[in-house]
Design an enzyme around this catalytic site. Sequence first.
Site, PDB file in Angstrom:
ATOM      1  N   ARG A 131       5.242   0.481  -4.595  1.00  0.00           N
ATOM      2  CA  ARG A 131       4.051  -0.360  -4.511  1.00  0.00           C
ATOM      3  C   ARG A 131       2.990   0.124  -5.496  1.00  0.00           C
ATOM      4  O   ARG A 131       2.825   1.323  -5.703  1.00  0.00           O
ATOM      5  CB  ARG A 131       3.459  -0.303  -3.097  1.00  0.00           C
ATOM      6  CG  ARG A 131       4.380  -0.746  -1.997  1.00  0.00           C
ATOM      7  CD  ARG A 131       4.685  -2.198  -1.965  1.00  0.00           C
ATOM      8  NE  ARG A 131       3.522  -3.048  -1.887  1.00  0.00           N
ATOM      9  CZ  ARG A 131       3.593  -4.354  -1.575  1.00  0.00           C
ATOM     10  NH1 ARG A 131       4.763  -4.942  -1.302  1.00  0.00           N
ATOM     11  NH2 ARG A 131       2.505  -5.081  -1.545  1.00  0.00           N
ATOM     12  N   VAL A 132       2.286  -0.819  -6.075  1.00  0.00           N
ATOM     13  CA  VAL A 132       1.171  -0.443  -6.933  1.00  0.00           C
ATOM     14  C   VAL A 132      -0.155  -0.796  -6.263  1.00  0.00           C
ATOM     15  O   VAL A 132      -1.213  -0.611  -6.839  1.00  0.00           O
ATOM     16  CB  VAL A 132       1.260  -1.133  -8.319  1.00  0.00           C
ATOM     17  CG1 VAL A 132       2.456  -0.611  -9.089  1.00  0.00           C
ATOM     18  CG2 VAL A 132       1.324  -2.639  -8.179  1.00  0.00           C
ATOM     19  N   ASP A 133      -0.093  -1.322  -5.039  1.00  0.00           N
ATOM     20  CA  ASP A 133      -1.340  -1.612  -4.327  1.00  0.00           C
ATOM     21  C   ASP A 133      -1.525  -0.559  -3.235  1.00  0.00           C
ATOM     22  O   ASP A 133      -0.822   0.438  -3.200  1.00  0.00           O
ATOM     23  CB  ASP A 133      -1.306  -3.023  -3.735  1.00  0.00           C
ATOM     24  CG  ASP A 133      -0.074  -3.256  -2.868  1.00  0.00           C
ATOM     25  OD1 ASP A 133       0.691  -2.299  -2.635  1.00  0.00           O
ATOM     26  OD2 ASP A 133       0.124  -4.396  -2.426  1.00  0.00           O
ATOM     27  N   ASP A 134      -2.453  -0.773  -2.335  1.00  0.00           N
ATOM     28  CA  ASP A 134      -2.718   0.239  -1.320  1.00  0.00           C
ATOM     29  C   ASP A 134      -1.845   0.048  -0.095  1.00  0.00           C
ATOM     30  O   ASP A 134      -2.321  -0.026   1.035  1.00  0.00           O
ATOM     31  CB  ASP A 134      -4.206   0.231  -0.963  1.00  0.00           C
ATOM     32  CG  ASP A 134      -5.026   0.731  -2.142  1.00  0.00           C
ATOM     33  OD1 ASP A 134      -4.558   1.667  -2.814  1.00  0.00           O
ATOM     34  OD2 ASP A 134      -6.100   0.176  -2.391  1.00  0.00           O
ATOM     35  N   VAL A 135      -0.573  -0.083  -0.338  1.00  0.00           N
ATOM     36  CA  VAL A 135       0.388  -0.193   0.747  1.00  0.00           C
ATOM     37  C   VAL A 135       1.285   1.035   0.664  1.00  0.00           C
ATOM     38  O   VAL A 135       1.719   1.421  -0.417  1.00  0.00           O
ATOM     39  CB  VAL A 135       1.221  -1.490   0.623  1.00  0.00           C
ATOM     40  CG1 VAL A 135       2.365  -1.502   1.612  1.00  0.00           C
ATOM     41  CG2 VAL A 135       0.331  -2.712   0.820  1.00  0.00           C
TER      42      VAL A 135
END
Length: 695
Positions: free
Chosen positions: A563-567
Amino acid sequence: GGLVDLAHVNSVRDIFALNAADIGDARSKADAVEEEEEERELISDAFRSTALVSSREQYEAMYRRSVEDPDGFWADIASSFYWKTKWETKDGKIHSENIDVRKGRVAIEWFKGGQTNICYNALDRHVKAGLGDKIAFFWEGNDPGLDDKLTYTQLLERVCQLANYLRDQGVKKGDAVAIYMPMLVELPIAMLACARIGAVHSVVFGGFSAEALSQRILDCRPNIVLTTSGVRRGAKVIKLKEIVDEALECVLREGFAVGTCLTYANDSAIQREDTPWQKGRDIWWQDVVPKYPKDCAVEWMDAEDTLFLLYTSGSTGKPKGVLHTTGGYMVYTATTFKYAFDYHDNDIYWCTADCGWITGHSYLTYGPLLNGASVVVFEGVPNYPDAGRCWEIVDKYKVSIFYTAPTAIRSLMRSGDEPVKQHSRKSLRVLGSVGEPINPSAWRWYYDVVGDGHCPISDTWWQTETGGFMITPLPGGWPLKPGSATLPFFGVQPAIVDENGHEISGKCSGYLCIKAAWPGMMRTLQGDHARYETTYFAPFKGFYFSGDGCRRDGDGYYWLTGRVDDVINVSGHRIGTAEVESALVSHPQCAEAAVVGFDHEIKGQGIYAFITLLEGVEYSQQLRASLINAVRIQIGAFAAPDKIHWAPGLPKTRSGKIMRRILRKIAANQLDELGDISTLADPSVVAQLIDLRDV
Ligand code: 6R9
């Protein structure tokens, strides 16, 4: 502490403003892999001689048609299902799509106007074709020796009885039904019964807490909740009905009342008299459902009528209710199942996923049943009573296709080869992996030890949102590389995109997007189409954005980098950092929390929380435990932080944004890679944090 509001994200820069440097990190990690010589694993001629797709050329030809003529390609496949009324065709098109926010509302439709029913296609169709006596489900209980099986005819009868009960309770097409159950056959039965009468099922994973369950109930407002008294998982007993009661109290405080709580009595876990009960609202499943007729007329559904909701985590606080519709999802899950596992009629298929996650929807229930497969449903956990349990089950049912998650593989790998080798496993033909990137060493062990070097591994990349497989090997189709999901499924057009939203070609790495709609794609988020557009379609205009980073190698193979998001992906479960932070700051002594992921040997990623306490509050082990408990209560045990790091201050930019990149480096103990900290409002907090590492 309230939940974080939906941020108004208009570009990828907005999303990643906090962690632009992390993107660089992800890239260099990806490139490092590339430098190593990638080993290839060729598929044997014997396997290929019966494979549905036995060469890359054959795949390329089918793939080409699927993207050049998606309407023709999918219409041909859809024709093998039962449709009460055929779909509408406009100028040869059976689908319409706009995934470009610049051109207006994002809208996707497949097979519109067509009337069908997924339960009918998964059950009645096979029974009518003479497969009624074939086993649909082999059920294996938590404790060895406890098992059951259901033929397609028996499954259909059970589904009809429950469907009749639900109808009798006034459940109509379009009404939501919440399901909070363990892995008994009654769970897929409940999903199929809803589908039969057009009710929208919302399955909530049995590991979620009362609070998380109540949030999901409040979002879709069902009048009926289906649950179970309790379940045994490994050595533990989980009293699900108690959790439901607590959730229903929460819900009541918010002014919403659930009319009926239909409870399956699981006597092997807990006695009826030990189950909390509210007269008038609670009904024992076994007291009412078996009295209903074993046939039940189906509700014919438009292809675009809602089939189910499934909540999943995103970058912001509130879980998203991913909404899937009937026709496209049906055609897509069935087709992906068939090809990605090279399914043949005599296969015995076992998927270890729980129906509380998308894998249990698409590849334990719908995909396999739509193919008339025999499916093993397992109530327990992979290492109970011992590390050989999975292979004992494989031998017991002669499982030929085994589908699990890297976290399970890694935890079994820790017990060594012996527990595997004690069992024959000679029925195994195809192995599958899902949930997170599989590290090459786990891949190797799975391939060499579990599969004895002759079972192709389908490393299936996909998401709750995609409904079905997106990038996956087709066993027999092309050589495998440990750790790569290889090539796109039919109809899937991946694009690797740079920070500026430009597609990049050839060998490269960047953000993984998809260029055009596919049938199994989610259609909206429950009650929040704007969030659907901002989350998935606004970051890279003209594309669906997956949230994953990815690299493509010289052979065109895709390598997912996470993941590149805040997941955070913990044991294949998606957990939003904002959700965990929100749970932590609700603790009365917590002033601020920042959560990041860190590499974890078994879970893939673990949860690392930096905590700022209120003025004057002392650090203590007890406080640590009570903070972790706050997360267990608000989300569930699976989201409990692995590490609490006391933080008198957090590294913030002058505009007040937490620089998670620095926190990630501290969590990973890569103190020489902190990078530039001079832009922090107070650079001294970093040294402070480092000092407090072992406190
Ligand atoms: C099916 C499922 C989706 C996220 C996804 C990605 C990760 C899943 C993967 C994988 C690499 C694979 N993921 N499968 N990463 N290789 N084979 O897991 O759905 O719970 O929605 O999670 O999981 O990061 O974006 P979901």
